[in-house]
Scaffold this active site. Structure first.
Site, mmCIF file in Angstrom:
data_model
loop_
_atom_site.group_PDB
_atom_site.id
_atom_site.type_symbol
_atom_site.label_atom_id
_atom_site.label_comp_id
_atom_site.label_asym_id
_atom_site.label_seq_id
_atom_site.Cartn_x
_atom_site.Cartn_y
_atom_site.Cartn_z
ATOM 1 N N ASP A 1 0.853 -1.182 0.000
ATOM 2 C CA ASP A 1 0.000 0.000 0.000
ATOM 3 C C ASP A 1 0.893 1.239 0.000
ATOM 4 O O ASP A 1 1.780 1.393 0.851
ATOM 5 C CB ASP A 1 -0.914 0.015 1.221
ATOM 6 C CG ASP A 1 -1.918 1.131 1.165
ATOM 7 O OD1 ASP A 1 -2.988 0.904 0.575
ATOM 8 O OD2 ASP A 1 -1.638 2.227 1.709
ATOM 9 N N GLU B 1 -4.755 2.307 -4.241
ATOM 10 C CA GLU B 1 -3.288 2.364 -4.175
ATOM 11 C C GLU B 1 -2.711 1.089 -3.582
ATOM 12 O O GLU B 1 -1.565 1.059 -3.135
ATOM 13 C CB GLU B 1 -2.832 3.578 -3.345
ATOM 14 C CG GLU B 1 -3.182 3.507 -1.869
ATOM 15 C CD GLU B 1 -4.574 4.067 -1.567
ATOM 16 O OE1 GLU B 1 -4.808 4.445 -0.419
ATOM 17 O OE2 GLU B 1 -5.418 4.144 -2.486
#
Length: 800
Positions: A680, A723
């Site tokens: 992430d 993301e």
């Protein structure tokens, strides 16, 4: 296609089916599915094996499956029936048709109702009702509501009454149709409120019986006749009861439906037992039980009757066994009516064994159930039973008898049993009320005389029975006339069948050809051998001019002898593909080859139809071959787009889920580890807020490129969402995956993206544990990822 046919409509249906048109044969099979299920099956078998089987639409094949399913169900072949019903649903899923789908739900509801699954039948009928309303078929909608009311009557009488009221608001002819009337009358008679007037119940079931016969619903007609007999049982008219139950058994045997035969035999056994022929009743029940569907209401009824017979034969231990099994069956079915019968029988059996307290407890349970569903006649018997258990010198026993007598007098159509009157009289005499005792004894004597001699009500009912019998006799005469008319068609049908076999042979041959030359060459060979055809010419137009696509034999003059030459159009639906002309040789004409009479022309139109289908198939095949490569290329591109993230070029979540599923299955089978790494981007929202979404997309693209460049060949990385990225490491333990994750973290920290500059990411690592699901594994990786975030970001954390 209508759902039911009246008796007077059958001759025209038979005549239409004799034309051998598949649609007419299917219609006849559908409408004979209960009137003559053996013939309906034979008609379906002819359709399934005939030359038009492969040309049938999915809806037609589904309708055929429904006919076969219903016939198999009536014969007791439940697995086969369910399979054909499933096949019909599958076909209708590919080619929806509300009318046929509604009929499929109707049949499924009948089957569920036969198993005693009333709530399931109710749900299925809602589905049928929705389909038939969409199809705008008022007759089917009315029949759905009537059957729904009947099913509800046994477990939700309030909703059953509401449904009957809803049905009553229907307008038009559908409400008066015998098919609707049959279920409507049966539903009304089954309602607890109707049980207070046995005469009304009796006449209702008689009307249901007649209407069911008129509409071809033989199974309902048999059930209604049994219920008429049972109503006569309750009225102590055992002769009439036997007559109606024997009628039901005769109809069931003519239909050759083993489960229905078993049910009728059990009902007949109950009447024989009431007449004192207990051994005969036991023999019938022994034959009936193996025929009945396991777990059905009819099986529950037969188990109770077996308990009654055992009790009459002086075997209370056997009776306890039968009643106990019956109670379990009725509990599974959720039927209060059946539970009352089983509990009442258990109470009497335990009383016969001298187990008074247990019998009283069972009597209380049975009484509560009977009161709950309004079974007044059964309440009278249970009050008498309680009085017997308490003993004649117990004051409470006399109270029970008085309650039973008062209740018996309130039940319309129920003759007060003389035994009850005598028991109450004896109690009143013991209490010193000799006047009341004398009056009751006189009434009991009168009741006994009435039991032996038919009174006015019974004679009126006997007259109704006679009228019904006469109507059935007339129906039998009509059926006989139909059979005689059918026999007159046999010779013509056999002749047509031989021609149709030849047509089927041609159809199977030409429709298997892949080009025009072999197609019409094969057709010419058949026509030459069978009809002496000397030449065949085919044009790619409706007229015998223009482009010739096939020619065999000598050319034919434009004005050839009409007796020897025949021109036929080649049509597929509304589309004309071309035309063909065939000419018989003079030798064939002189040898007496079949002339172009009406039957021969009809047959050759069938030949032309097959030729047109085969020609259209050839054209379609050529077109398909021309576009196949293009389609394959487009499919490959679509598959790539469907499994690829457009921004990063990495596999998307859909593809990763497939990889996880495959790797998990291998891990379970081979007991080998695999590891997942969740990645992430740190502070990604800040990147978007400060530099804009284009900069954020650049970071994600850079991260995707880095993962593609730095991954091992065996690993699979992709964009998981937003993301967040996921790496799947097959055959990799946690100790091996951690260095990989650390290496990726370091490379990402070194990367630089304009105008963001350097960016970092946090990593969560988890290795699969034996017995763990992929969801649990991903949850642990997610926890590790958030642990890395909480620990300061730009780090690797593992959930071990």
């Amino acid at each position: 296609m209508k759902p039911f046919a009246l008796l007077e409509e059958l001759p025209s249906l038979e005549a239409q089916a004799d034309t051998q048109r598949p649609s007419a044969v299917l219609t006849l099979a559908w409408l004979l599915r209960q009137r003559d299920s053996a013939r309906a099956l034979a008609l379906c078998e002819r359709l399934e094996s005939g030359p038009v089987a492969s040309a049938s639409t999915r809806v037609e094949r589904a309708r055929r499956d429904l006919v076969v399913a219903e016939c198999l169900w009536l014969r007791g072949s439940l697995d086969g029936a369910q399979q054909r019903l499933t096949d019909a649903h599958a076909l209708l899923a590919e080619e929806p048709d509300d009318l046929t789908q509604g009929d499929a739900w109707w049949l499924a509801a009948l089957m569920a109702n036969g198993r005693g699954e009333r709530a399931e039948a109710d749900r299925l009928l809602d589905d049928a009702l929705a389909c038939h309303r969409r199809a705008a078929d008022p007759l089917r909608v009315a029949a759905d509501l009537a059957l729904k009311a009947f099913c509800l009557a046994f477990h939700d009488p309030a909703r059953a009454s509401e449904t009957l009221d809803q049905l009553g608001m229907q307008a038009g002819e559908s409400l008066a149709h015998p098919a609707v009337q049959a279920w409507r009358e049966a539903a009304r008679s089954a309602l607890p409120a109707a049980q207070a007037n046995l005469t009304e119940v009796l006449s209702g079931y008689m009307r249901a019986h007649g209407a069911a016969l008129d509409s071809g619903q033989l199974r309902l007609a048999i059930a209604a006749a049994v219920n008429v007999g049972s109503s006569f049982d309750d009225m102590n008219d055992l002769g009439a009861a036997l007559q109606w139950k024997e009628r039901a058994l005769t109809l069931a045997r003519q239909a050759d439906w083993p489960p229905v035969i078993g049910s009728c035999m059990a009902q007949l056994a109950n009447s024989l037992r009431a007449l004192g022929r207990v051994d005969a009743a036991r023999g019938l029940l022994e034959q009936a039980l193996p025929l009945l569907e396991e777990g059905s209401r009819n099986q529950g009824i037969a188990l109770v009757y077996s308990g009654n017979v055992a009790l009459d034969l002086g075997a209370p231990e056997d009776a306890v066994h039968w009643y106990g099994v019956a109670e379990q069956a009725w509990n599974r079915l959720g039927s209060a009516h059946g539970q009352v019968a089983a509990l009442s029988g258990l109470a009497r059996a335990h009383a016969a064994l001298g187990q008074r307290e247990q019998a009283l407890t069972l009597q209380v349970r049975a009484m509560a159930q009977a009161e709950g569903v309004g079974l007044q006649a059964e309440q009278v018997k249970l009050l008498q039973l309680r009085a017997e258990l308490l003993g004649e010198h117990d004051e409470a026993a006399q109270t029970c008898l008085l309650q039973a007598l008062a209740l018996a007098r309130r039940v319309g159509g129920l003759r007060v049993p003389p035994e009850l009157l005598e028991s109450v009289a004896a109690g009143q005499a013991r209490l010193g009320d000799t006047a009341q005792a004398y009056a009751l004894m006189a009434e009991a004597a009168q009741a006994r005389r009435q039991r032996q001699d038919l009174d006015a009500d019974r004679r009126a009912m006997a007259l109704q029975v006679w009228q019904e019998t006469e109507r059935l006799r007339q129906e039998a005469d009509t059926q006989r006339q139909l059979r005689e008319a059918q026999a007159q068609h046999v010779a013509a049908v056999e002749q047509a069948h031989e021609r149709l076999q030849w047509l089927g042979e041609i159809g199977r041959d030409v429709t298997a050809r892949a080009d025009v030359g072999t197609l019409f060459g094969s057709l010419f060979g058949h026509l030459r051998r069978r009809l002496g055809v000397e030449s065949l010419q085919v044009w790619a137009s409706a007229q015998t001019e223009g482009e010739v696509v096939f020619c065999a034999g000598p050319p034919v003059a434009a004005k050839a002898d009409a007796a020897a030459t025949l021109s036929l159009p080649l049509q597929q639906g509304d589309r004309t593909l071309g035309s063909m002309r065939l000419t018989r040789s003079a030798r064939a004409v002189q040898a007496g080859a079949p002339e172009w009479d009406a039957p021969a022309r009809d047959l050759l139109h069938g030949v032309a139809a097959y030729a047109a289908i085969a020609w259209a198939n050839v054209q379609m095949l050529a077109a398909l071959r021309g576009t196949q490569a293009e389609l394959m290329e487009k499919n490959a591109e679509l598959e790539r787009l469907a499994t690829t993230d457009r921004l990063t070029g990495l596999p998307n979540r859909r593809w990763l889920e497939t990889v996880l599923e495959r790797e998990h299955a291998l891990a379970v089978r081979l007991q080998r580890p695999y590891t997942v790494v969740l990645v992430d981007v740190d502070r990604f929202k800040q990147v978007n807020d400060v530099h804009g979404h284009a900069a954020g997309d650049a970071v994600l693209q850079a991260l995707g490129a880095l993962l593609s460049a730095r991954m091992r060949a065996s690993d699979q990385a992709g964009r998981w969402g937003g993301e967040e990225f996921l790496v799947v490491c097959p055959g990799t333990a946690l100790a091996q995956a951690l260095p990989l994750a650390e290496h990726l973290r370091e490379r990402m920290a070194e990367a630089e993206v304009e105008p963001v500059g350097h960016f970092t990411a946090s990593f969560g690592v988890a290795c699969w544990r034996v017995g763990e699901s992929t969801a649990d594994l991903l949850e642990r990786a997610d926890r590790a990822l958030y642990a890395a975030k909480r620990a300061g970001r730009n780090r690797v954390e593992a959930d071990s």
